[in-house]
Motif scaffolding. Structure first.
Motif, PDB file in Angstrom:
ATOM      1  N   ARG A 226      29.610   8.854 -10.421  1.00 60.62           N
ATOM      2  CA  ARG A 226      28.775   8.963  -9.225  1.00 60.62           C
ATOM      3  C   ARG A 226      29.648   8.962  -7.975  1.00 60.62           C
ATOM      4  O   ARG A 226      30.556   8.146  -7.832  1.00 60.62           O
ATOM      5  CB  ARG A 226      27.784   7.808  -9.154  1.00 60.62           C
TER       6      ARG A 226
ATOM      7  N   VAL B 196      23.754  17.146 -13.822  1.00 54.66           N
ATOM      8  CA  VAL B 196      24.284  17.039 -12.466  1.00 54.66           C
ATOM      9  C   VAL B 196      23.091  16.842 -11.541  1.00 54.66           C
ATOM     10  O   VAL B 196      22.212  17.704 -11.460  1.00 54.66           O
ATOM     11  CB  VAL B 196      25.083  18.288 -12.048  1.00 54.66           C
ATOM     12  N   TRP B 197      23.053  15.687 -10.863  1.00 49.43           N
ATOM     13  CA  TRP B 197      21.920  15.341 -10.014  1.00 49.43           C
ATOM     14  C   TRP B 197      22.423  15.088  -8.603  1.00 49.43           C
ATOM     15  O   TRP B 197      23.253  14.211  -8.379  1.00 49.43           O
ATOM     16  CB  TRP B 197      21.207  14.102 -10.565  1.00 49.43           C
ATOM     17  N   ASN B 198      21.935  15.876  -7.643  1.00 46.76           N
ATOM     18  CA  ASN B 198      22.304  15.733  -6.238  1.00 46.76           C
ATOM     19  C   ASN B 198      21.106  15.226  -5.450  1.00 46.76           C
ATOM     20  O   ASN B 198      20.004  15.784  -5.555  1.00 46.76           O
ATOM     21  CB  ASN B 198      22.759  17.077  -5.664  1.00 46.76           C
TER      22      ASN B 198
ATOM     23  N   ASP C 236      16.248  16.448  -3.750  1.00 47.22           N
ATOM     24  CA  ASP C 236      17.070  16.283  -4.955  1.00 47.22           C
ATOM     25  C   ASP C 236      17.096  17.572  -5.751  1.00 47.22           C
ATOM     26  O   ASP C 236      16.142  18.352  -5.733  1.00 47.22           O
ATOM     27  CB  ASP C 236      16.625  15.088  -5.798  1.00 47.22           C
TER      28      ASP C 236
ATOM     29  N   ASN D 279      29.078   8.802  -3.753  1.00 49.47           N
ATOM     30  CA  ASN D 279      28.016   8.469  -2.806  1.00 49.47           C
ATOM     31  C   ASN D 279      28.567   8.232  -1.396  1.00 49.47           C
ATOM     32  O   ASN D 279      29.733   7.867  -1.222  1.00 49.47           O
ATOM     33  CB  ASN D 279      27.237   7.247  -3.276  1.00 49.47           C
TER      34      ASN D 279
ATOM     35  N   ARG E 107      24.206  11.299  -2.701  1.00 50.28           N
ATOM     36  CA  ARG E 107      24.981  10.975  -3.900  1.00 50.28           C
ATOM     37  C   ARG E 107      24.919  12.139  -4.884  1.00 50.28           C
ATOM     38  O   ARG E 107      23.971  12.925  -4.870  1.00 50.28           O
ATOM     39  CB  ARG E 107      24.473   9.702  -4.575  1.00 50.28           C
ATOM     40  N   GLN E 108      25.949  12.208  -5.702  1.00 48.46           N
ATOM     41  CA  GLN E 108      25.967  13.137  -6.826  1.00 48.46           C
ATOM     42  C   GLN E 108      26.259  12.341  -8.079  1.00 48.46           C
ATOM     43  O   GLN E 108      27.240  11.584  -8.128  1.00 48.46           O
ATOM     44  CB  GLN E 108      27.031  14.229  -6.654  1.00 48.46           C
ATOM     45  N   GLU E 109      25.432  12.510  -9.091  1.00 49.04           N
ATOM     46  CA  GLU E 109      25.602  11.801 -10.353  1.00 49.04           C
ATOM     47  C   GLU E 109      25.836  12.813 -11.467  1.00 49.04           C
ATOM     48  O   GLU E 109      25.029  13.729 -11.657  1.00 49.04           O
ATOM     49  CB  GLU E 109      24.376  10.946 -10.663  1.00 49.04           C
ATOM     50  N   ASN E 110      26.930  12.651 -12.176  1.00 53.27           N
ATOM     51  CA  ASN E 110      27.273  13.519 -13.299  1.00 53.27           C
ATOM     52  C   ASN E 110      27.283  12.684 -14.577  1.00 53.27           C
ATOM     53  O   ASN E 110      27.972  11.657 -14.646  1.00 53.27           O
ATOM     54  CB  ASN E 110      28.656  14.146 -13.107  1.00 53.27           C
TER      55      ASN E 110
END
Length: 250
Positions: free
Chosen positions: A38, A117-119, A149, A40, A62-65
């Motif tokens: 992540r 991949v969540w932005n 998102d 952020n 944030r970006q969560e991979n």
């Protein structure tokens, strides 16, 4: 293994105050082919325009991979619990031992992947304007906030094979787990907006307190969902693109 690093700054004067931070979090799982990362950031700024007006701005993103095997953790651990403790993991030639059921190691080593991949972005702008020149305790308040998102998911599943190998190193039987190679790609997005404008009255008269506010409004925009799946046949597990699958559906 896990890494968690953050850097922040803050300061300001009586007129303007600020805070900002950035961070990265990186964590591996308890077995191979699983990871979460992540990135952020966050910032807050408060500005006093004059003695009656204060404006605040807040930003966050944030970006969560995430990366996982083709099988989820629940399926893998369930397979572990069902295993015969006397079975080997690998044959003498390095191939997967035929457990006649599932093979937990193969399930996380050789079944493809599930990647996300969540932005996410959030922002807000607000103000408070005291209207004490009209009457004490009266103020005008406003807030505008936005949330966005975007999620992209790609799941590529590949079957795996277990082998029966005799003492001479010869393969005497096989078992394929999983019917076919498949690829699923999914994209979705969501946008939300909220705004609020209110007139507030907050004042004490001796032992009595009066509090009132009027008017509020919000709006939510619909999200977009999109999904494609390719299945049945892929010429190689190294070329995982939808157009290589014989069947494609939307």
């Amino acid at each position: 293994m896990q890494h968690d690093q953050n850097v922040s700054v803050n300061g300001g004067t009586e007129v303007i105050k600020y805070f900002a931070s950035v961070g990265i979090f990186d964590q591996d799982g308890m077995y191979d082919n699983i990871n979460f990362k992540r990135y952020n950031f966050r910032s807050n700024t408060d500005a006093r325009i004059n003695k009656n007006l204060v404006v605040k701005l807040g930003l966050e993103g944030r970006q969560e991979n995430s990366n996982n095997p083709g099988f989820d953790a629940g399926s893998i651990f369930a397979a572990v619990l069902r295993q015969n403790p006397t079975y080997s993991i690998l044959n003498s030639d390095g191939s997967y031992f035929n457990t006649t059921g599932e093979h937990p190691v193969a399930m996380y080593e050789s079944t493809g992947y599930n990647r996300n991949v969540w932005n996410v972005f959030q922002g807000s702008l607000s103000f408070e304007h005291k209207l004490s020149f009209i009457t004490e305790g009266l103020s005008l308040n406003g807030l505008y906030s936005i949330y966005k998102d975007r999620l992209f998911n790609k799941t590529f599943f590949t079957p795996y094979t277990m082998y029966d190998v005799n003492p001479a190193g010869q393969v005497t039987g096989t078992k394929l787990v999983g019917n076919q190679t498949s690829l699923n790609q999914r994209y979705q997005e969501s946008d939300q907006q909220f705004y609020n404008l209110s007139v507030n009255y907050d004042r004490k008269f001796g032992k009595h307190e009066v509090r009132e506010f009027w008017f509020t409004k919000s709006i939510t925009l619909p999200g977009i969902h999109f999904s494609l799946t390719g299945s049945s046949f892929f010429p190689t597990s190294k070329m995982n693109y939808l157009h290589l699958g014989l069947k494609i559906r939307t």
